[in-house]
Scaffold this motif. Structure first.
Motif, PDB file in Angstrom:
ATOM      1  N   PRO A  32      15.270  76.322  70.943  1.00 30.48           N
ATOM      2  CA  PRO A  32      14.096  76.860  70.230  1.00 30.48           C
ATOM      3  C   PRO A  32      13.655  78.178  70.857  1.00 30.48           C
ATOM      4  CG  PRO A  32      13.497  74.884  71.494  1.00 30.48           C
ATOM      5  CD  PRO A  32      14.949  75.133  71.741  1.00 30.48           C
ATOM      6  N   GLU A  74       6.008  75.528  70.612  1.00 31.07           N
ATOM      7  CA  GLU A  74       6.004  74.077  70.713  1.00 31.07           C
ATOM      8  C   GLU A  74       6.810  73.524  69.555  1.00 31.07           C
ATOM      9  OE1 GLU A  74       1.919  72.293  72.218  1.00 31.07           O
ATOM     10  OE2 GLU A  74       1.587  73.963  70.856  1.00 31.07           O
ATOM     11  N   LEU A  75       7.396  72.346  69.805  1.00 27.75           N
ATOM     12  CA  LEU A  75       8.085  71.657  68.727  1.00 27.75           C
ATOM     13  C   LEU A  75       7.102  70.752  67.991  1.00 27.75           C
ATOM     14  CD1 LEU A  75      11.343  70.625  70.507  1.00 27.75           C
ATOM     15  CD2 LEU A  75      10.915  72.575  69.024  1.00 27.75           C
ATOM     16  N   VAL A  76       7.356  70.584  66.706  1.00 32.03           N
ATOM     17  CA  VAL A  76       6.570  69.683  65.883  1.00 32.03           C
ATOM     18  C   VAL A  76       7.570  68.750  65.212  1.00 32.03           C
ATOM     19  CG1 VAL A  76       4.783  69.555  64.127  1.00 32.03           C
ATOM     20  CG2 VAL A  76       4.969  71.596  65.531  1.00 32.03           C
ATOM     21  N   LEU A  77       7.378  67.444  65.397  1.00 26.51           N
ATOM     22  CA  LEU A  77       8.393  66.470  64.981  1.00 26.51           C
ATOM     23  C   LEU A  77       7.793  65.401  64.084  1.00 26.51           C
ATOM     24  CD1 LEU A  77       8.584  66.752  68.469  1.00 26.51           C
ATOM     25  CD2 LEU A  77      10.908  66.207  67.782  1.00 26.51           C
ATOM     26  N   THR A  78       8.509  65.066  63.025  1.00 23.23           N
ATOM     27  CA  THR A  78       8.028  64.036  62.102  1.00 23.23           C
ATOM     28  C   THR A  78       9.208  63.302  61.488  1.00 23.23           C
ATOM     29  OG1 THR A  78       6.499  63.609  60.274  1.00 23.23           O
ATOM     30  CG2 THR A  78       7.943  65.522  60.045  1.00 23.23           C
ATOM     31  N   THR A  79       8.953  62.134  60.927  1.00 22.43           N
ATOM     32  CA  THR A  79      10.015  61.396  60.237  1.00 22.43           C
ATOM     33  C   THR A  79       9.419  60.569  59.113  1.00 22.43           C
ATOM     34  OG1 THR A  79      11.987  60.013  60.577  1.00 22.43           O
ATOM     35  CG2 THR A  79       9.973  59.291  61.661  1.00 22.43           C
ATOM     36  N   LEU A  86       4.940  68.800  58.191  1.00 21.65           N
ATOM     37  CA  LEU A  86       4.915  69.978  59.066  1.00 21.65           C
ATOM     38  C   LEU A  86       3.920  71.009  58.544  1.00 21.65           C
ATOM     39  CD1 LEU A  86       8.409  70.675  60.579  1.00 21.65           C
ATOM     40  CD2 LEU A  86       6.686  68.987  61.156  1.00 21.65           C
ATOM     41  N   LEU A 102      14.874  72.180  61.651  1.00 21.22           N
ATOM     42  CA  LEU A 102      16.050  71.315  61.618  1.00 21.22           C
ATOM     43  C   LEU A 102      15.746  69.961  60.998  1.00 21.22           C
ATOM     44  CD1 LEU A 102      17.346  71.485  65.302  1.00 21.22           C
ATOM     45  CD2 LEU A 102      17.943  72.993  63.424  1.00 21.22           C
ATOM     46  N   LEU A 113      17.455  65.967  60.383  1.00 20.41           N
ATOM     47  CA  LEU A 113      18.471  64.931  60.606  1.00 20.41           C
ATOM     48  C   LEU A 113      18.310  63.924  59.472  1.00 20.41           C
ATOM     49  CD1 LEU A 113      17.787  64.308  64.411  1.00 20.41           C
ATOM     50  CD2 LEU A 113      19.597  65.735  63.441  1.00 20.41           C
ATOM     51  N   ALA A 117      14.387  63.014  59.564  1.00 23.11           N
ATOM     52  CA  ALA A 117      13.584  63.427  60.720  1.00 23.11           C
ATOM     53  C   ALA A 117      13.618  64.946  60.719  1.00 23.11           C
ATOM     54  CB  ALA A 117      14.154  62.869  62.017  1.00 23.11           C
ATOM     55  N   VAL A 137      12.285  68.665  62.477  1.00 21.34           N
ATOM     56  CA  VAL A 137      11.776  69.341  63.668  1.00 21.34           C
ATOM     57  C   VAL A 137      11.384  70.755  63.279  1.00 21.34           C
ATOM     58  CG1 VAL A 137      12.318  70.066  66.028  1.00 21.34           C
ATOM     59  CG2 VAL A 137      13.334  67.972  65.109  1.00 21.34           C
TER      60      VAL A 137
END
Lengths: 306, 306
Positions: B32, B37-42, B73, B82, B84, B133, B135
């Motif tokens: 990155p 900062e990373l922001v992650l969700t699923t 997001l 990104l 997955l 998922a 990012v």
């Protein structure tokens, strides 16, 4: 999903300070360390395919769902950091199943200091499905890929192979610490984990590296369970070891000097064995003790060799 | 999974240079940008719950699976990077279904410059399940959380609400660009997206911020579809707008000066409306045109107010 499961999960996660992150927002926020690359993987497990809810305690299923992802990060020599967990829970069993499932998963997360950073909890009339997405870190440029194997490298493996279905596929320890230690102390050219089967996963290293391999079949470490499976299947224990999969051990291509040192030092609790060498000629070849050499199928399920 | 689906998917992904990453390894590798900062969700979607395979083209299902994550997001004002993608495909429909599903997903990924970084493709005898998922990145400290609302802030929303089930829940445009623009130009105190329902998602901002809200019920923008739903359900269009969910619009708490400027400038293609204000008193209150004030249920599905 029932509110009290979510409340329980929030409590369960927030009670473990190292697991708490991002609860109460639409997504988790996380700042990775400077000078690192992220390593990302995901795996979905389904009832009737990867486990049988009627036969296995949910705690072991939750554990496995995280463990298979940890193994994928081990395969890159990365440090696991954050997990996102999605579940589709069968309404019939609901909350009790869910709690057991999360307990197994959170226990393993705690062992590996993996933060449960978010997820999606659903119920439905279908069978249990659990998906884990896992994010790890590796110092920039230090990930071990599949692609670096070179002719002359020795092929080393951790542990034993075959018959995983008898229990190992649920209870294995992902080789995360092992991969990190090996990465730091030895020159590894290529690395992967064995999920689909020893010969098939090796073929991925060969394909990405553009070379072939000779395996010394007598040197392949065979798990006792593979011999049990052999009695039932009529296939050889070696065939089970080459093709069964879900061993979650490491396969490495290591230059000869480093490999000799690694084999002599045996730095891990699990034994490391040499099972063959990388060659320029494409394909995978099996060498028997009597010196005969024949092509070995790359596909774990084809069992051309027995 | 059938080999040719995987080969097709590799080809389909690698044919789009911006989507290609990490193929050929056990996990994706990604560095990155510094200072982010990373922001992650699923999110997991299941046949029979989030869509009906028998009634909806798979392309729209694949699109939705990514879109709901993009909306999460957007709710943090983060830039998606990104994805997955894991699927459990019903064996009966198999490959044709999968290709359509991925086409819909990849089209939207391309629109938002999201890289398909990895996934897990399975088939089974159960119904279709798809998990994404996602990012994203945000400059450090710039994510807009749920927790920053303050008494006196105005409550603004994008778009319209209610009756999403008639099609909007499949075809909505996630408010990613909108959230980024608003973050950059205005002082937003709190932000979320509407997935569970306008009143329920607003209650998340209130709970995290420790305050309450007054809604001017006559100002809530009601989608035409909510009026159609009302005729069938016997519930009011307003009730549908407050409770239906899957609108995937933004709710913001904005200090009065910034809110006045934002409302005057209307910087987005979609209209922005003021629907109420943040107050110190806990709870959500509905104000009618005649001045009556009564408590509004936070739970979208309870429909206490009609």
């Amino acid at each position: 999903m029932e509110r009290n499961l979510i409340d329980w999960l929030r409590w369960r996660v927030s009670a473990t300070p190292s697991l708490h992150l991002g609860i109460g927002d639409d997504a988790a926020l996380w700042e990775p360390a400077a000078g690192t690359e992220l390593v990302l993987t995901t795996d979905m497990l389904m009832d009737g395919v990867d486990f049988h809810v009627s036969q296995v305690p949910a705690r072991r299923i939750g554990r496995k769902a995280l463990a298979v992802n940890l193994s994928d990060l081990a395969a890159m020599a990365a440090l696991p950091r954050l997990a996102l967990v999605s579940v589709a829970l069968p309404v019939q069993q609901g909350e009790a199943l869910a709690r057991e499932l999360y307990e197994g998963l959170l226990e393993l997360a705690s062992d590996f200091q993996v933060v449960l950073a978010g997820g999606d909890t659903n119920s439905w009339h279908g069978p249990l499905v659990i998906n884990v997405a896992l994010v790890g870190e590796v110092p920039t440029g230090k990930a071990i890929r599949r692609r670096g194997a070179q002719p002359g490298d020795l092929i080393l493996v951790t542990g034993e192979f075959g018959g995983s279905i008898q229990g190992h596929h649920l209870d294995f320890t992902p080789r995360v610490q092992e991969a990190l230690l090996l990465r730091d102390r030895y020159d590894l050219h290529a690395l992967t984990d064995v999920s689909d089967g020893l010969s098939l996963d090796l073929s991925h290293i060969l394909a990405e590296s553009g070379c072939g391999a000779e395996l010394e079949l007598a040197h392949i470490p065979i798990r006792a369970a593979a011999r049990d499976c052999s009695q039932a299947s009529g296939r050889s224990p070696l065939d089970h070891a080459l093709g069964d999969g879900e061993d979650f051990e490491l396969i490495m291509a290591v230059p000869p000097d480093a490999a000799a040192r690694l084999l002599a030092e045996q730095p891990l609790e699990v034994p490391i064995s040499q099972i063959g060498r990388i060659i320029a000629e494409r394909g995978t070849w099996g060498i028997r003790n009597n010196g005969t050499r024949q092509p070995l199928s790359a596909a774990g399920w084809e069992h051309r060799f027995s």
